[in-house]
Each structure stands twice: as structure tokens, then as C-alpha cells.
Design an enzyme around this catalytic site. Structure first.
Site, PDB file in Angstrom:
ATOM      1  N   ARG A 132      45.552  28.224  54.891  1.00  0.00           N
ATOM      2  CA  ARG A 132      44.928  27.952  53.854  1.00  0.00           C
ATOM      3  C   ARG A 132      44.341  26.732  53.551  1.00  0.00           C
ATOM      4  O   ARG A 132      44.837  26.178  54.145  1.00  0.00           O
ATOM      5  CB  ARG A 132      45.975  28.527  52.393  1.00  0.00           C
ATOM      6  CG  ARG A 132      46.112  27.991  51.107  1.00  0.00           C
ATOM      7  CD  ARG A 132      44.931  29.247  50.372  1.00  0.00           C
ATOM      8  NE  ARG A 132      45.018  29.052  49.087  1.00  0.00           N
ATOM      9  CZ  ARG A 132      44.485  29.009  47.863  1.00  0.00           C
ATOM     10  NH1 ARG A 132      43.037  29.831  48.774  1.00  0.00           N
ATOM     11  NH2 ARG A 132      44.190  29.702  47.175  1.00  0.00           N
ATOM     12  N   GLY A 153      39.495  39.872  44.878  1.00  0.00           N
ATOM     13  CA  GLY A 153      39.016  39.998  43.143  1.00  0.00           C
ATOM     14  C   GLY A 153      40.052  38.858  42.580  1.00  0.00           C
ATOM     15  O   GLY A 153      40.607  39.276  41.076  1.00  0.00           O
ATOM     16  N   GLY A 154      40.152  37.811  42.985  1.00  0.00           N
ATOM     17  CA  GLY A 154      41.110  36.637  42.539  1.00  0.00           C
ATOM     18  C   GLY A 154      42.336  37.335  41.752  1.00  0.00           C
ATOM     19  O   GLY A 154      42.558  37.867  42.717  1.00  0.00           O
ATOM     20  N   GLU A 180      38.627  25.674  46.299  1.00  0.00           N
ATOM     21  CA  GLU A 180      39.693  26.482  45.927  1.00  0.00           C
ATOM     22  C   GLU A 180      41.004  25.338  45.723  1.00  0.00           C
ATOM     23  O   GLU A 180      41.791  25.708  45.597  1.00  0.00           O
ATOM     24  CB  GLU A 180      40.104  26.072  47.891  1.00  0.00           C
ATOM     25  CG  GLU A 180      41.374  27.856  48.173  1.00  0.00           C
ATOM     26  CD  GLU A 180      40.306  28.858  48.266  1.00  0.00           C
ATOM     27  OE1 GLU A 180      40.318  29.812  47.164  1.00  0.00           O
ATOM     28  OE2 GLU A 180      39.513  29.080  48.593  1.00  0.00           O
ATOM     29  N   SER A 237      46.547  34.676  45.718  1.00  0.00           N
ATOM     30  CA  SER A 237      46.916  35.731  45.341  1.00  0.00           C
ATOM     31  C   SER A 237      46.534  36.835  46.645  1.00  0.00           C
ATOM     32  O   SER A 237      46.453  37.913  46.494  1.00  0.00           O
ATOM     33  CB  SER A 237      45.465  36.427  43.758  1.00  0.00           C
ATOM     34  OG  SER A 237      46.912  35.583  42.528  1.00  0.00           O
ATOM     35  N   THR A 296      38.193  34.289  52.213  1.00  0.00           N
ATOM     36  CA  THR A 296      37.874  33.166  50.777  1.00  0.00           C
ATOM     37  C   THR A 296      36.823  31.742  50.665  1.00  0.00           C
ATOM     38  O   THR A 296      37.451  31.159  51.338  1.00  0.00           O
ATOM     39  CB  THR A 296      38.880  33.553  49.477  1.00  0.00           C
ATOM     40  OG1 THR A 296      37.604  33.041  48.511  1.00  0.00           O
ATOM     41  CG2 THR A 296      39.675  32.269  49.734  1.00  0.00           C
ATOM     42  N   GLU A 324      36.661  30.851  47.164  1.00  0.00           N
ATOM     43  CA  GLU A 324      37.030  30.885  45.936  1.00  0.00           C
ATOM     44  C   GLU A 324      36.290  31.362  44.931  1.00  0.00           C
ATOM     45  O   GLU A 324      35.847  33.136  45.332  1.00  0.00           O
ATOM     46  CB  GLU A 324      37.907  29.504  45.563  1.00  0.00           C
ATOM     47  CG  GLU A 324      38.815  29.904  44.691  1.00  0.00           C
ATOM     48  CD  GLU A 324      38.364  29.955  43.018  1.00  0.00           C
ATOM     49  OE1 GLU A 324      37.804  29.446  41.709  1.00  0.00           O
ATOM     50  OE2 GLU A 324      39.380  31.099  42.871  1.00  0.00           O
ATOM     51  N   THR A 342      35.458  37.247  47.336  1.00  0.00           N
ATOM     52  CA  THR A 342      36.891  36.350  48.341  1.00  0.00           C
ATOM     53  C   THR A 342      35.962  38.253  49.052  1.00  0.00           C
ATOM     54  O   THR A 342      35.536  38.672  48.682  1.00  0.00           O
ATOM     55  CB  THR A 342      38.090  36.963  48.025  1.00  0.00           C
ATOM     56  OG1 THR A 342      38.766  36.053  47.283  1.00  0.00           O
ATOM     57  CG2 THR A 342      38.924  36.297  49.325  1.00  0.00           C
ATOM     58  N   ASP A 371      42.222  26.754  42.040  1.00  0.00           N
ATOM     59  CA  ASP A 371      43.203  27.314  42.295  1.00  0.00           C
ATOM     60  C   ASP A 371      44.912  26.411  41.773  1.00  0.00           C
ATOM     61  O   ASP A 371      46.126  27.506  41.487  1.00  0.00           O
ATOM     62  CB  ASP A 371      43.490  28.168  43.996  1.00  0.00           C
ATOM     63  CG  ASP A 371      42.997  29.258  43.486  1.00  0.00           C
ATOM     64  OD1 ASP A 371      41.861  29.841  42.784  1.00  0.00           O
ATOM     65  OD2 ASP A 371      42.536  30.196  44.732  1.00  0.00           O
TER      66      ASP A 371
END
Length: 584
Positions: free
Chosen positions: A109, A489-490, A440, A468, A421, A423, A403, A443
């Protein structure tokens, strides 16, 4: 387990009648609902673009394993699906080592710069910025983690040489590839790509028109980056000229210049974390832990649904039933309520993980779900064991549906589920050396406090924003890999993945059938229950309203990929809403 009480029969009958009126609606908006599962014998790969799937297939045919294939797939996705993922973003990898019998979670991440502060996305008027006002430019860019996490996973598990995994992407970057219909449509629809010169030149023709489907697209700049990283390792990206160019692009962005520093990039580390697992009926479901909320939220939804006989709500005519959608949406409201309060980077905020996944707690939450009526408005977060009171502020950070997901099972039985991703579609729109940089940091919660209480997912220096993304691996009662799945898909990823698991584990569908089911659920946004437009499930809106649901019919474009064990090998599924395929 609970079954339908008599008083709900009238509502069910009304819903069934309404559903009958919508039988002629296509199951999937793209018109590809008839897609069949791909049966393979020894291995399987599912990815979001045929070129990427082919690259992973070729790597396994050369003797590579699941991790080797995933590296090759990701690099090709950077070319063929740049709006969704790439080396300028981040990824979560869930990997099962068949020989050792061990499951590991690798966290790639992105992180906030050392200069980041909680008020990062507060405007001059003292209010949170508009979403796209924050996305486009340098302020939203976090330190990329994809190459570091791929390198970590490869060092621990890879079979082929690192450099060999770059060859498919380098060839495509140098020789060119045909722009896909989805990429062409994404370019044409985006309003911000022309604001940065490098992105405008790459995604548009000389006359200013967006690239068309079928045009040959070359990326020699990206090929040069890949050659450097192939020969020198990820250090070539995180130190030196490439890192300097990333910082220059972020700090010199014409919109929202950022504060990323070379020391932020050089200091980035991927992390190995402990997967989060729980029992669902006779299955063991494992997902990614915090800072992704995906694994925990999927387990919470399943843990609540375990208190109901979901097999009694099997889909009819290619779409979920009224009661199936009702129960699933109500569980989603409760899970998303907990997510918004407690979940964030575990290195900064200690979430009550055990309490949130405790069977007794989930049974108490499930008791709030009624057959006869939906909850009134949005669900409230619970107070799990060891939490005397909720001392945090709630957060509903917006995650938009970009993503990508990669699922692999190799010849040795190793399994990999990787969600990756940048984002938003095309990320920050900043392009450096042929790749896009993420956005990112949006988020994070834009508001650092709610009613004077700190939000767990607020911006902080060096912190990882909550995600997520929900790569999952499911094991059967014998401890064998049963299912590998995940989706882009967020914030809706959680519902997409949970729907697929319920489809396979409760409703007896194969993985392709479960993926192709119309999407539905609730993210607790105002308590709304969301139904995928232009599908059979949209016909349930009348029956759901009779139950008290606040219904919203919307485009729900998942990008699920999945692989399921079968008696003769494996079954692979790819989402008909996107361009992915399965090979094996």
C-alpha cells in the site's frame, strides 16, 4: 438458522411479481451474461486484460509459479490497463505456499509523505475539498508500493529470474499493442488527462483526439524503466533518476502541487502481515488485513449471514432473490458502519480486530436484521468486546471504482490473489517516464475529525490510507484451496467479493456464475441499498421498497476474477463487465 417467517410471505409475493415484470432485462449490462466458466487441469490465471493473462500463462509454461506469473501480469496491465493499476500505485498480495502449507499477506500500500498533515484536504474555507479538486495533481500522490511488494513476494517465493518476468511487458512497450475498447472509452470519458502534458501526449493523437480502440500504442519510455528495474531490482525505481523525476512531477504539478520528497520514496518498505481468517459454515475464508478493510468487512458480512439460511434464497432466473438481496444488504450496512469507525492503518490505530470478528458479536449484530423490514436509515457502528465506548469519529472516505485483480493457481498448487490499484481512473493524471502516479491519498478521510473526535483514517505522515481491496483465498474442510477471488470497484469491492463467496459457498454456483450475478448490496451511504442497473436484480426495487429499503439503481461495474477447485482441476471465471479472460 433462521428461515422466512409467515408474515414476510406477502412481501415476498409482491417482490416476485415485480421481478417477473423484469424478466426480459439482460442479466449483465454488457450483454455477456452467457459467459461460461473455463475448465483447466493443472493451473489457471485470471486477469483483467487478455494480453496480461497471456503473459502470466507464458511464464507458467516456462516453469514459473504463481508469484512469477503475477509479476508479469502486473507489468503488462500497466500498459494495457493503465487507468487501473501500475508501478506508480500499490497492491495487496495474498499468497498460499502449498509446499509449506502457509498463507502470507504482502502489503504494498502507498504511504503519505513525511510532510503530510491531517488538514491536507481541507480547503481555504475550512471545509473538505471537493473530491476531484483533491485528486488531480500532486497533493493526492502517495509513495508507490507495487514494485517493492512484487520484489518482496518474488524473493520469498519466485522460481524464475526476476529479469525474465519483465520480458513480456518490455516487448509490448517497445513494439506496441492494440488499444482495447475499454481503455479507449476511459480515455475519451476523462476530463483531466489533458491537464498534464505527458499524459495528454500519450493518451491523445497529435490532433488532440483521444486514442481509438485498435490503435497501436507504444511506450518506449516505460520499456526503458522496466529494463532498469529488471536489471537492477526495485532499487532502480526507489533511488536515483526515476525517484527524482517522480518528485519533480509531484512538486511541479500545475494543479495541487504536492510535497513528496526523495527520502519518502527511498524509505518506502513493503510489509508482510498476518492474514485475517474466519470460519464460514464449513469453509475457512482468509482475506487481507488492515490497512485494507476488505478482509475484515467481508468476514463480518459472512459472519452475520451465517445466522441465516442463505441457501433458502438461491438466485432465480440469473438474478438474486428479494430475500437474498434484503439479508445481504442489511448485513452490509452493519459491516460498513463498523468499517467507517474503526478501520485504518494498524501501525497508527489499534482496531479491535478480534472483537469485530467475534462470533458472539456478529450474532448480536445479525439480530438487528429483520426479515419483515429494513433498518430505518443508516446503520450505527457496534461496540465490540473490549471497547467501552466509541472514541473515534466516523469516516466515509470516497473510493471510486478503478483498480484491477489477478488470480493465479499454479502447477504446484500455490495460489495467489492480488488486488492492485492507482485508485481513481488514471490516478492523479500525472505521468512520469511512461507510467501514471496514483491518487491514493484521497482514500484518507478528508475531514480529520467528526464532532471533535479524531477519525481513524485521517491523514498522517508516513501512514497508509485505508483500502477496500479484498483479495481472498477460501479453504475447504480438508485445508485445500477451494476458491481464489477478488475485484476492483472502490468501496463496493467488499460487496462484490462477498456476493461471489455467497454465490459459490451458499448457492452452489460455479465461480463464473457467481461472478456474473448482478451486483447488489449496501455501503451504508444514507442506508441506501444499491442494485446494478440494466440487470434482473433491478426488478426487485419495488419489493425492496415495500420492505422499507431506500433503493438506488446504479451502474455497478465490478471486475471480479476467480478460480475454483473442481474434481478434475480448476474452474476459472472472469467478470463479463470488463475485458478479462482466464487461461490455463
Amino acid at each position: 438458522m433462521n428461515r422466512f417467517p409467515a408474515l414476510i410471505v406477502l412481501v415476498l409475493a409482491a417482490g416476485a411479481a415485480l421481478a417477473q415484470q423484469g424478466q426480459q432485462a439482460p442479466e449483465i449490462a454488457t450483454g455477456t451474461a452467457a459467459r461460461q466458466a473455463v475448465k483447466t487441469r493443472h493451473f489457471a490465471i485470471a486477469a483483467a486484460n487478455p494480453l496480461a493473462t497471456q503473459a502470466g500463462y507464458d511464464i507458467i509454461k516456462r516453469g514459473g509459479n504463481a508469484v512469477d506469473a503475477a509479476v508479469a501480469v502486473q507489468l503488462v496491465l500497466n500498459l494495457a490497463e493503465p487507468q487501473s493499476s501500475g508501478i506508480g500505485g500499490g497492491a495487496f498480495i495474498l499468497h498460499y505456499d502449498a509446499r509449506a502449507g502457509k498463507l502470507a499477506a504482502y502489503d504494498g500500500r502507498e504511504t503519505a509523505p513525511a510532510a503530510a498533515r491531517p488538514d491536507r484536504f481541507i480547503g481555504p474555507d475550512g471545509k473538505p475539498m471537493q473530491f476531484y479538486g483533491a485528486v488531480v495533481g500532486g497533493k493526492s500522490v502517495g509513495v508507490p508500493g507495487t514494485l517493492r511488494v512484487l520484489e518482496m513476494a518474488h524473493r520469498k517465493h519466485g522460481r524464475l529470474k526476476w529479469a525474465a518476468l519483465f520480458e513480456p511487458a518490455i516487448r509490448l512497450a517497445e513494439n506496441g499493442f492494440a488499444v482495447s475498447p475499454r481503455l479507449a472509452a476511459s480515455i475519451a470519458a476523462d476530463k483531466f488527462l489533458t491537464r498534464q502534458e505527458a499524459a495528454r501526449r500519450y493518451f491523445h493523437n497529435a490532433d488532440g483526439s483521444p486514442l481509438r480502440a485498435g490503435q497501436n500504442l507504444r511506450n518506449p519510455e516505460f520499456a526503458a524503466v522496466l529494463r532498469r528495474v529488471a536489471n537492477e531490482g526495485a532499487d532502480a525505481f526507489y533511488n536515483g533518476e526515476i525517484a527524482r523525476d517522480i518528485v519533480a512531477a509531484v512538486r511541479g504539478a500545475p494543479n495541487n502541487p504536492g510535497d513528496l520528497a526523495e527520502t519518502d520514496i527511498a524509505g518506502y518498505q513493503a510489509k508482510q502481515r498476518e492474514p485475517v481468517c474466519g470460519d464460514y459454515r464449513v469453509h475457512r475464508v482468509c482475506g487481507f488485513p488492515l490497512p485494507s478493510s476488505g478482509g475484515m468487512s467481508v468476514l463480518q458480512i459472512l459472519g452475520m449471514l451465517e445466522n441465516f439460511d442463505m441457501s433458502a434464497s438461491k438466485p432465480v432466473g440469473g438474478a438474486a432473490t428479494l430475500m437474498g438481496v434484503h439479508l445481504f444488504a442489511e448485513a452490509g450496512k452493519l459491516a460498513y458502519a463498523d468499517r467507517g469507525l474503526y478501520m485504518a492503518d494498524p501501525d497508527f490505530v489499534k482496531a479491535p480486530v478480534a472483537g469485530l470478528l467475534d462470533k458472539v458479536y456478529l450474532a448480536e449484530r445479525a439480530a438487528l436484521i429483520r426479515y419483515s423490514a429494513a433498518m430505518d436509515g443508516a446503520a450505527k457502528p457496534g461496540v465490540p468486546k473490549a471497547m467501552k465506548t466509541a472514541s473515534l469519529g466516523a469516516d466515509n472516505a470516497l473510493e471510486l471504482p478503478s483498480t484491477s485483480h489477478i488470480a493465479v493457481v499454479d502447477r504446484q498448487g500455490n495460489a495467489l490473489s492480488m488486488t492492485t490499484t492507482i485508485e481513481d481512473a488514471f490516478g492523479s493524471r500525472l505521468m512520469v517516464r511512461g507510467f501514471l502516479l496514483n491518487n491514493e491519498l484521497t482514500d484518507f478521510s478528508f475531514a480529520p475529525e467528526e464532532n471533535g473526535r479524531p477519525v481513524a483514517n485521517r491523514v498522517e505522515a508516513n501512514k497508509r490510507p485505508r483500502s477496500s481491496m479484498a483479495p481472498v483465498i477460501v479453504f475447504d474442510r480438508a485445508g485445500r484451496v477451494q476458491l481464489v477471488a477478488g475485484s476492483p470497484g472502490g468501496s463496493a469491492i467488499i460487496n462484490y467479493v462477498a456476493k461471489t463467496l455467497v454465490g459459490v459457498l451458499d448457492w452452489g454456483l460455479d465461480v463464473q456464475q457467481a461472478i456474473s450475478l448482478p451486483n447488489f448490496g449496501s455501503r451504508n451511504f444514507g442506508g441506501a441499498t444499491e442494485l446494478e442497473s440494466n440487470t434482473g436484480v433491478a426488478a426487485l426495487q419495488g419489493g425492496l421498497r415495500l420492505l422499507g429499503h431506500n433503493v438506488r439503481v446504479t451502474e455497478f461495474t465490478s471486475g471480479l476474477q476467480g478460480i475454483q477447485r473442481s474434481p478434475g482441476g480448476w474452474i476459472g471465471g472472469a467478470d463479463p463487465r470488463r475485458e478479462g479472460i482466464v487461461l490455463g
